[in-house]
Design a protein around this motif. Sequence first.
Motif, PDB file in Angstrom:
ATOM      1  N   UNK A   1       1.070  -1.228  -0.080  1.00  0.00           N
ATOM      2  CA  UNK A   1      -0.164   0.040  -0.074  1.00  0.00           C
ATOM      3  C   UNK A   1       0.986   1.308  -0.068  1.00  0.00           C
ATOM      4  N   UNK A   2       0.378   2.165  -0.861  1.00  0.00           N
ATOM      5  CA  UNK A   2       1.575   3.170  -0.916  1.00  0.00           C
ATOM      6  C   UNK A   2       1.062   4.424   0.106  1.00  0.00           C
ATOM      7  N   UNK A   3       2.155   4.853   0.596  1.00  0.00           N
ATOM      8  CA  UNK A   3       1.842   6.124   1.441  1.00  0.00           C
ATOM      9  C   UNK A   3       1.268   7.275   0.918  1.00  0.00           C
ATOM     10  N   UNK A   4       0.441   8.007   1.549  1.00  0.00           N
ATOM     11  CA  UNK A   4       0.114   9.432   1.233  1.00  0.00           C
ATOM     12  C   UNK A   4       0.868  10.331   1.220  1.00  0.00           C
ATOM     13  N   UNK A   5       1.029  11.210   0.151  1.00  0.00           N
ATOM     14  CA  UNK A   5       2.100  12.433   0.398  1.00  0.00           C
ATOM     15  C   UNK A   5       1.868  13.282   1.615  1.00  0.00           C
ATOM     16  N   UNK A   6       2.786  13.685   2.115  1.00  0.00           N
ATOM     17  CA  UNK A   6       2.684  14.528   3.393  1.00  0.00           C
ATOM     18  C   UNK A   6       2.414  15.975   2.799  1.00  0.00           C
ATOM     19  N   UNK A   7       1.171  16.524   3.190  1.00  0.00           N
ATOM     20  CA  UNK A   7       0.979  17.834   2.969  1.00  0.00           C
ATOM     21  C   UNK A   7       1.998  18.759   3.548  1.00  0.00           C
ATOM     22  N   UNK A   8       2.363  19.638   2.699  1.00  0.00           N
ATOM     23  CA  UNK A   8       3.380  20.871   3.199  1.00  0.00           C
ATOM     24  C   UNK A   8       2.504  21.889   3.696  1.00  0.00           C
ATOM     25  N   UNK A   9       2.941  22.307   4.923  1.00  0.00           N
ATOM     26  CA  UNK A   9       2.483  23.506   5.704  1.00  0.00           C
ATOM     27  C   UNK A   9       2.461  24.693   4.927  1.00  0.00           C
ATOM     28  N   UNK A  10       1.574  25.499   4.740  1.00  0.00           N
ATOM     29  CA  UNK A  10       1.756  26.688   3.759  1.00  0.00           C
ATOM     30  C   UNK A  10       2.528  27.618   4.837  1.00  0.00           C
ATOM     31  N   UNK A  11       3.783  28.421   4.189  1.00  0.00           N
ATOM     32  CA  UNK A  11       4.349  29.153   4.910  1.00  0.00           C
ATOM     33  C   UNK A  11       3.872  30.493   5.073  1.00  0.00           C
ATOM     34  N   UNK A  12       3.583  30.880   6.380  1.00  0.00           N
ATOM     35  CA  UNK A  12       3.067  32.164   6.545  1.00  0.00           C
ATOM     36  C   UNK A  12       4.364  33.167   6.737  1.00  0.00           C
ATOM     37  N   UNK A  13       3.925  34.527   6.352  1.00  0.00           N
ATOM     38  CA  UNK A  13       5.073  35.243   6.657  1.00  0.00           C
ATOM     39  C   UNK A  13       5.268  35.649   8.219  1.00  0.00           C
ATOM     40  N   UNK A  14       6.567  35.635   8.345  1.00  0.00           N
ATOM     41  CA  UNK A  14       6.826  36.045   9.772  1.00  0.00           C
ATOM     42  C   UNK A  14       6.418  37.321  10.097  1.00  0.00           C
ATOM     43  N   UNK A  15       5.979  37.464  11.523  1.00  0.00           N
ATOM     44  CA  UNK A  15       5.350  38.650  11.947  1.00  0.00           C
ATOM     45  C   UNK A  15       5.947  38.910  13.301  1.00  0.00           C
ATOM     46  N   UNK A  16       6.120  40.256  13.597  1.00  0.00           N
ATOM     47  CA  UNK A  16       6.340  40.562  15.089  1.00  0.00           C
ATOM     48  C   UNK A  16       5.181  41.265  15.632  1.00  0.00           C
ATOM     49  N   UNK A  17       5.318  40.962  17.166  1.00  0.00           N
ATOM     50  CA  UNK A  17       4.404  41.377  17.915  1.00  0.00           C
ATOM     51  C   UNK A  17       4.787  42.610  18.610  1.00  0.00           C
ATOM     52  N   UNK A  18       3.485  43.765  18.504  1.00  0.00           N
ATOM     53  CA  UNK A  18       3.844  44.832  19.300  1.00  0.00           C
ATOM     54  C   UNK A  18       2.722  45.122  20.556  1.00  0.00           C
ATOM     55  N   UNK A  19       3.024  45.247  21.500  1.00  0.00           N
ATOM     56  CA  UNK A  19       2.057  45.479  22.623  1.00  0.00           C
ATOM     57  C   UNK A  19       1.751  47.075  22.786  1.00  0.00           C
ATOM     58  N   UNK A  20       0.765  47.792  22.925  1.00  0.00           N
ATOM     59  CA  UNK A  20       0.439  48.890  23.038  1.00  0.00           C
ATOM     60  C   UNK A  20      -0.427  49.023  24.471  1.00  0.00           C
TER      61      UNK A  20
END
Length: 57
Positions: A1-20
């Motif tokens: 039985x063939x293995x299912x291909x692993x779904x690649x995670x969609x790369x999200x742009x890196x973000x920085x957090x700012x606290x106000x």
Amino acid sequence: MAKKPVKELSEKPKRARITLECSPETRKAIRIRAAQNDKSMNDFILSIVIEKMEKSE
């Protein structure tokens, strides 16, 4: 039985957090103005900051 291909995670742009930090009244006023402009608080504040930075260049 063939293995299912692993779904690649969609790369999200890196973000920085700012606290106000602000008073609850100021937060409420920002939330209301953001809603009036049909924006999230994050998008509303970020648009103001970017606009101000572009004007000062």
